[in-house]
Design a protein around this motif. Structure first.
Motif, PDB file in Angstrom:
ATOM      1  N   TRP A 122       4.384  51.407   2.090  1.00 23.64           N
ATOM      2  CA  TRP A 122       5.471  50.045   1.367  1.00 23.64           C
ATOM      3  C   TRP A 122       6.701  50.521   2.692  1.00 23.64           C
ATOM      4  N   ALA A 123       6.836  51.734   3.300  1.00 26.50           N
ATOM      5  CA  ALA A 123       8.106  51.236   4.111  1.00 26.50           C
ATOM      6  C   ALA A 123       8.147  50.597   5.629  1.00 26.50           C
ATOM      7  N   GLY A 124       6.821  49.868   5.756  1.00 22.85           N
ATOM      8  CA  GLY A 124       6.487  48.865   6.640  1.00 22.85           C
ATOM      9  C   GLY A 124       6.489  47.333   5.844  1.00 22.85           C
ATOM     10  N   LEU A 125       5.793  47.910   4.708  1.00 25.43           N
ATOM     11  CA  LEU A 125       5.989  45.975   4.660  1.00 25.43           C
ATOM     12  C   LEU A 125       7.870  45.914   4.067  1.00 25.43           C
ATOM     13  N   ALA A 126       8.728  47.142   4.047  1.00 22.22           N
ATOM     14  CA  ALA A 126      10.157  46.981   3.720  1.00 22.22           C
ATOM     15  C   ALA A 126      10.489  46.278   5.087  1.00 22.22           C
ATOM     16  N   GLY A 127       9.919  47.002   5.778  1.00 24.42           N
ATOM     17  CA  GLY A 127      10.417  46.898   7.310  1.00 24.42           C
ATOM     18  C   GLY A 127      10.129  45.851   8.130  1.00 24.42           C
TER      19      GLY A 127
ATOM     20  N   THR B 245       9.457  37.490  17.330  1.00 23.74           N
ATOM     21  CA  THR B 245      10.014  37.600  19.067  1.00 23.74           C
ATOM     22  C   THR B 245      11.941  38.012  19.124  1.00 23.74           C
ATOM     23  N   ASP B 246      12.302  38.084  17.321  1.00 23.07           N
ATOM     24  CA  ASP B 246      14.072  38.441  17.742  1.00 23.07           C
ATOM     25  C   ASP B 246      13.723  39.495  17.603  1.00 23.07           C
ATOM     26  N   ARG B 247      14.691  40.648  18.868  1.00 22.22           N
ATOM     27  CA  ARG B 247      14.862  41.895  19.045  1.00 22.22           C
ATOM     28  C   ARG B 247      15.433  42.949  18.544  1.00 22.22           C
ATOM     29  N   ARG B 248      16.675  41.999  17.929  1.00 22.41           N
ATOM     30  CA  ARG B 248      18.053  42.226  16.980  1.00 22.41           C
ATOM     31  C   ARG B 248      17.114  42.327  15.828  1.00 22.41           C
ATOM     32  N   ALA B 249      16.245  41.738  15.288  1.00 23.24           N
ATOM     33  CA  ALA B 249      15.654  41.717  13.628  1.00 23.24           C
ATOM     34  C   ALA B 249      14.345  42.284  14.139  1.00 23.24           C
ATOM     35  N   LEU B 250      14.126  43.157  14.495  1.00 18.22           N
ATOM     36  CA  LEU B 250      12.766  43.889  14.889  1.00 18.22           C
ATOM     37  C   LEU B 250      13.238  45.339  15.333  1.00 18.22           C
ATOM     38  N   GLY B 251      14.182  45.625  15.590  1.00 16.71           N
ATOM     39  CA  GLY B 251      15.230  47.372  15.554  1.00 16.71           C
ATOM     40  C   GLY B 251      15.307  47.242  13.920  1.00 16.71           C
ATOM     41  N   ALA B 252      16.399  46.755  13.258  1.00 20.92           N
ATOM     42  CA  ALA B 252      16.263  46.497  12.348  1.00 20.92           C
ATOM     43  C   ALA B 252      15.125  46.988  11.558  1.00 20.92           C
ATOM     44  N   GLY B 253      14.348  46.038  11.316  1.00 21.31           N
ATOM     45  CA  GLY B 253      13.360  46.189  10.911  1.00 21.31           C
ATOM     46  C   GLY B 253      12.547  48.008  11.136  1.00 21.31           C
TER      47      GLY B 253
ATOM     48  N   SER C 155      12.807  39.986   8.154  1.00 16.75           N
ATOM     49  CA  SER C 155      12.799  38.688   8.234  1.00 16.75           C
ATOM     50  C   SER C 155      13.644  38.317   8.212  1.00 16.75           C
ATOM     51  N   LEU C 156      14.549  38.900   7.091  1.00 16.40           N
ATOM     52  CA  LEU C 156      15.780  38.431   6.519  1.00 16.40           C
ATOM     53  C   LEU C 156      17.380  38.458   7.744  1.00 16.40           C
ATOM     54  N   THR C 157      16.613  39.476   8.593  1.00 15.26           N
ATOM     55  CA  THR C 157      17.956  39.524   9.398  1.00 15.26           C
ATOM     56  C   THR C 157      17.103  38.855  11.163  1.00 15.26           C
ATOM     57  N   ALA C 158      16.962  37.233  10.567  1.00 14.06           N
ATOM     58  CA  ALA C 158      16.476  36.991  12.250  1.00 14.06           C
ATOM     59  C   ALA C 158      17.123  36.137  12.323  1.00 14.06           C
TER      60      ALA C 158
ATOM     61  N   GLY D 273       5.987  27.225   9.044  1.00  9.07           N
ATOM     62  CA  GLY D 273       5.397  28.543   8.802  1.00  9.07           C
ATOM     63  C   GLY D 273       5.804  29.654  10.269  1.00  9.07           C
ATOM     64  N   ARG D 274       5.404  28.568  11.189  1.00  8.39           N
ATOM     65  CA  ARG D 274       5.728  29.165  13.081  1.00  8.39           C
ATOM     66  C   ARG D 274       7.562  29.703  12.299  1.00  8.39           C
ATOM     67  N   ARG D 275       8.497  28.730  11.705  1.00 12.84           N
ATOM     68  CA  ARG D 275       9.408  28.913  11.817  1.00 12.84           C
ATOM     69  C   ARG D 275      10.326  31.054  11.153  1.00 12.84           C
ATOM     70  N   ALA D 276       8.834  30.342  10.044  1.00 10.62           N
ATOM     71  CA  ALA D 276       8.969  31.666   9.126  1.00 10.62           C
ATOM     72  C   ALA D 276       9.048  33.082   9.726  1.00 10.62           C
ATOM     73  N   TRP D 277       8.106  32.825  10.847  1.00  7.54           N
ATOM     74  CA  TRP D 277       7.517  34.262  11.405  1.00  7.54           C
ATOM     75  C   TRP D 277       7.891  34.365  12.852  1.00  7.54           C
ATOM     76  N   ALA D 278       8.811  33.688  13.422  1.00  4.68           N
ATOM     77  CA  ALA D 278       9.740  33.469  14.503  1.00  4.68           C
ATOM     78  C   ALA D 278      10.435  35.145  14.563  1.00  4.68           C
ATOM     79  N   PHE D 279      10.452  35.834  13.915  1.00  7.89           N
ATOM     80  CA  PHE D 279      11.210  36.885  13.927  1.00  7.89           C
ATOM     81  C   PHE D 279      11.046  37.821  14.798  1.00  7.89           C
TER      82      PHE D 279
END
Length: 105
Positions: free
Chosen positions: A69-74, A38-46, A79-82, A30-36
């Motif tokens: 919906w935009a927030g959920l999509a972000g 802390t990933d700057r690149r993933a947060l930027g993409a989202g 999560s997918l780009t992390a 579960g922690r690995r699933a939400w590790a995104f």
């Protein structure tokens, strides 16, 4: 409250429950699933995806549901780009170059 907003809230709750079930089955999953988060690149993409969808949806449809919906999509894009860091697996027996084949066959 708009029915569309409730649908997005339920989808977000399902993601949180999924992470909880993963954590119960395999500690650390579960922690690995939400590790995104802390990933700057993933947060930027989202954040970029959320802003783009929010801007386009706000201009065409408007309303609070678009922002939810935009927030959920972000969050899903982030999560997918992390980059996933998997725990080190135990080395399988035999030569790593055999790809599971038996020696001498």
């Amino acid at each position: 409250m708009d029915a569309s907003v409730m649908t997005a809230v339920v989808a977000a709750a399902v993601l949180v429950c999924r992470a909880a079930v993963l954590e119960m089955r395999t500690p650390g999953a579960g922690r690995r699933a939400w590790a995104f988060v802390t990933d700057r690149r993933a947060l930027g993409a989202g954040a970029g995806a959320a802003l783009a969808l929010g801007a386009v949806g706000g201009a065409t449809v408007g309303g609070a549901a678009v922002l939810v919906w935009a927030g959920l999509a972000g969050v899903l894009v982030a999560s997918l780009t992390a980059e996933r860091k998997r725990p080190p697996a135990s080395e399988p027996p035999g030569d790593p170059g055999t790809f599971g084949e038996r020696d001498g066959s």
